[in-house]
Design a protein around this motif. Structure first.
Motif, PDB file in Angstrom:
ATOM      1  N   TRP A  89       0.834  -1.204   0.000  1.00 41.79           N
ATOM      2  CA  TRP A  89       0.000   0.000   0.000  1.00 41.79           C
ATOM      3  C   TRP A  89       0.869   1.254   0.000  1.00 41.79           C
ATOM      4  N   ARG A  90       1.919   1.249   0.799  1.00 45.74           N
ATOM      5  CA  ARG A  90       2.798   2.412   0.925  1.00 45.74           C
ATOM      6  C   ARG A  90       3.726   2.592  -0.278  1.00 45.74           C
ATOM      7  N   SER A  91       3.692   1.652  -1.237  1.00 43.00           N
ATOM      8  CA  SER A  91       4.519   1.785  -2.442  1.00 43.00           C
ATOM      9  C   SER A  91       3.871   2.692  -3.490  1.00 43.00           C
ATOM     10  N   ALA A  92       2.749   3.316  -3.132  1.00 44.27           N
ATOM     11  CA  ALA A  92       2.041   4.195  -4.080  1.00 44.27           C
ATOM     12  C   ALA A  92       2.965   5.294  -4.577  1.00 44.27           C
ATOM     13  N   HIS A  93       2.852   5.582  -5.873  1.00 45.74           N
ATOM     14  CA  HIS A  93       3.657   6.622  -6.493  1.00 45.74           C
ATOM     15  C   HIS A  93       2.911   7.179  -7.704  1.00 45.74           C
ATOM     16  N   ILE A  94       3.343   8.330  -8.167  1.00 46.21           N
ATOM     17  CA  ILE A  94       2.732   8.968  -9.330  1.00 46.21           C
ATOM     18  C   ILE A  94       3.462   8.496 -10.580  1.00 46.21           C
ATOM     19  N   VAL A  95       2.691   8.135 -11.601  1.00 42.99           N
ATOM     20  CA  VAL A  95       3.261   7.786 -12.904  1.00 42.99           C
ATOM     21  C   VAL A  95       3.369   9.088 -13.689  1.00 42.99           C
ATOM     22  N   ALA A  96       4.586   9.536 -13.919  1.00 38.61           N
ATOM     23  CA  ALA A  96       4.818  10.857 -14.522  1.00 38.61           C
ATOM     24  C   ALA A  96       4.138  11.031 -15.876  1.00 38.61           C
ATOM     25  N   GLU A  97       4.176  10.025 -16.712  1.00 36.54           N
ATOM     26  CA  GLU A  97       3.639  10.147 -18.069  1.00 36.54           C
ATOM     27  C   GLU A  97       2.123  10.327 -18.108  1.00 36.54           C
ATOM     28  N   SER A  98       1.423   9.684 -17.171  1.00 37.10           N
ATOM     29  CA  SER A  98      -0.040   9.696 -17.229  1.00 37.10           C
ATOM     30  C   SER A  98      -0.706  10.466 -16.096  1.00 37.10           C
ATOM     31  N   GLY A  99       0.033  10.754 -15.026  1.00 35.28           N
ATOM     32  CA  GLY A  99      -0.571  11.401 -13.872  1.00 35.28           C
ATOM     33  C   GLY A  99      -1.409  10.468 -13.040  1.00 35.28           C
ATOM     34  N   ALA A 100      -1.303   9.164 -13.290  1.00 34.37           N
ATOM     35  CA  ALA A 100      -2.029   8.155 -12.524  1.00 34.37           C
ATOM     36  C   ALA A 100      -1.278   7.872 -11.223  1.00 34.37           C
ATOM     37  N   VAL A 101      -1.951   7.178 -10.309  1.00 33.23           N
ATOM     38  CA  VAL A 101      -1.305   6.683  -9.094  1.00 33.23           C
ATOM     39  C   VAL A 101      -1.182   5.181  -9.254  1.00 33.23           C
ATOM     40  N   TRP A 116       0.888   1.336  -7.792  1.00 33.38           N
ATOM     41  CA  TRP A 116       1.471   0.618  -6.672  1.00 33.38           C
ATOM     42  C   TRP A 116       2.377  -0.476  -7.204  1.00 33.38           C
ATOM     43  N   GLY A 117       3.404  -0.771  -6.424  1.00 36.55           N
ATOM     44  CA  GLY A 117       4.309  -1.857  -6.758  1.00 36.55           C
ATOM     45  C   GLY A 117       5.463  -1.395  -7.620  1.00 36.55           C
ATOM     46  N   ASP A 118       6.510  -2.196  -7.611  1.00 38.82           N
ATOM     47  CA  ASP A 118       7.711  -1.864  -8.382  1.00 38.82           C
ATOM     48  C   ASP A 118       7.427  -1.779  -9.878  1.00 38.82           C
ATOM     49  N   GLY A 119       6.607  -2.685 -10.362  1.00 37.63           N
ATOM     50  CA  GLY A 119       6.289  -2.693 -11.785  1.00 37.63           C
ATOM     51  C   GLY A 119       4.946  -2.065 -12.089  1.00 37.63           C
ATOM     52  N   SER A 120       4.437  -1.262 -11.146  1.00 40.53           N
ATOM     53  CA  SER A 120       3.121  -0.625 -11.301  1.00 40.53           C
ATOM     54  C   SER A 120       2.043  -1.664 -11.587  1.00 40.53           C
ATOM     55  N   GLU A 121       2.006  -2.690 -10.717  1.00 36.05           N
ATOM     56  CA  GLU A 121       1.027  -3.768 -10.877  1.00 36.05           C
ATOM     57  C   GLU A 121      -0.416  -3.270 -10.857  1.00 36.05           C
ATOM     58  N   ILE A 122      -0.650  -2.243 -10.071  1.00 31.55           N
ATOM     59  CA  ILE A 122      -1.994  -1.655  -9.969  1.00 31.55           C
ATOM     60  C   ILE A 122      -1.858  -0.168 -10.252  1.00 31.55           C
ATOM     61  N   ASP A 123      -2.754   0.367 -11.078  1.00 33.36           N
ATOM     62  CA  ASP A 123      -2.800   1.820 -11.221  1.00 33.36           C
ATOM     63  C   ASP A 123      -4.239   2.283 -11.277  1.00 33.36           C
ATOM     64  N   VAL A 124      -4.448   3.504 -10.838  1.00 32.99           N
ATOM     65  CA  VAL A 124      -5.782   4.118 -10.830  1.00 32.99           C
ATOM     66  C   VAL A 124      -5.705   5.360 -11.693  1.00 32.99           C
ATOM     67  N   CYS A 125      -6.596   5.440 -12.649  1.00 29.11           N
ATOM     68  CA  CYS A 125      -6.559   6.548 -13.596  1.00 29.11           C
ATOM     69  C   CYS A 125      -6.828   7.872 -12.881  1.00 29.11           C
ATOM     70  N   PRO A 126      -6.146   8.913 -13.302  1.00 33.05           N
ATOM     71  CA  PRO A 126      -6.300  10.200 -12.629  1.00 33.05           C
ATOM     72  C   PRO A 126      -7.713  10.778 -12.735  1.00 33.05           C
ATOM     73  N   LEU A 127      -8.416  10.512 -13.814  1.00 37.01           N
ATOM     74  CA  LEU A 127      -9.780  11.030 -13.952  1.00 37.01           C
ATOM     75  C   LEU A 127     -10.693  10.426 -12.889  1.00 37.01           C
ATOM     76  N   SER A 128     -10.549   9.141 -12.643  1.00 37.87           N
ATOM     77  CA  SER A 128     -11.344   8.478 -11.605  1.00 37.87           C
ATOM     78  C   SER A 128     -11.076   9.106 -10.245  1.00 37.87           C
ATOM     79  N   LEU A 129      -9.798   9.339  -9.941  1.00 37.03           N
ATOM     80  CA  LEU A 129      -9.437   9.975  -8.672  1.00 37.03           C
ATOM     81  C   LEU A 129      -9.991  11.395  -8.606  1.00 37.03           C
ATOM     82  N   TYR A 130      -9.906  12.122  -9.705  1.00 35.42           N
ATOM     83  CA  TYR A 130     -10.388  13.502  -9.768  1.00 35.42           C
ATOM     84  C   TYR A 130     -11.887  13.565  -9.465  1.00 35.42           C
ATOM     85  N   LEU A 131     -12.642  12.683 -10.076  1.00 35.69           N
ATOM     86  CA  LEU A 131     -14.087  12.665  -9.845  1.00 35.69           C
ATOM     87  C   LEU A 131     -14.396  12.340  -8.391  1.00 35.69           C
TER      88      LEU A 131
END
Length: 98
Positions: A49-61, A63-78
């Motif tokens: 959970w604490r491995s969360a980071h921002i993906v610079a290219e997409s602005g998504a959030v 998790w994981g070293d290989g970004s196993e899980i990501d949440v689209c920024p529009l979903s977070l924005y809404l």
């Protein structure tokens, strides 16, 4: 243009504070996704959970070293702004933003 996350703070499990490139900011509650299980079950591991980071290219959030899980920024924005997709779409059409 889709919003991009520019700042991130990991909070208690399933909650993150995010700030977007337009200045909007707030806490996104991801507990509904976590309750689905599947890939989101990994969030129950505090280290993951604490491995969360921002993906610079997409602005998504992500998790994981290989970004196993990501949440689209529009979903977070809404979630953070309380807007519905239709509201944002209408606003974009009115302002001419793409």
């Amino acid at each position: 243009m889709s919003p991009h996350v520019i700042e991130l703070e990991v909070r208690e499990p399933y909650r993150i504070w995010v700030k977007f490139d337009d200045g909007a900011a707030g806490v996104a509650d991801l507990s509904d996704s976590a309750a689905l299980g599947g890939i989101f079950a990994e969030w129950s591991d505090e280290g993951f959970w604490r491995s969360a980071h921002i993906v610079a290219e997409s602005g998504a959030v992500a998790w994981g070293d290989g970004s196993e899980i990501d949440v689209c920024p529009l979903s977070l924005y809404l979630d953070v702004t309380g807007q519905a997709f239709e509201d944002l779409r209408a606003e974009t059409a009115t302002t001419g933003a793409a």
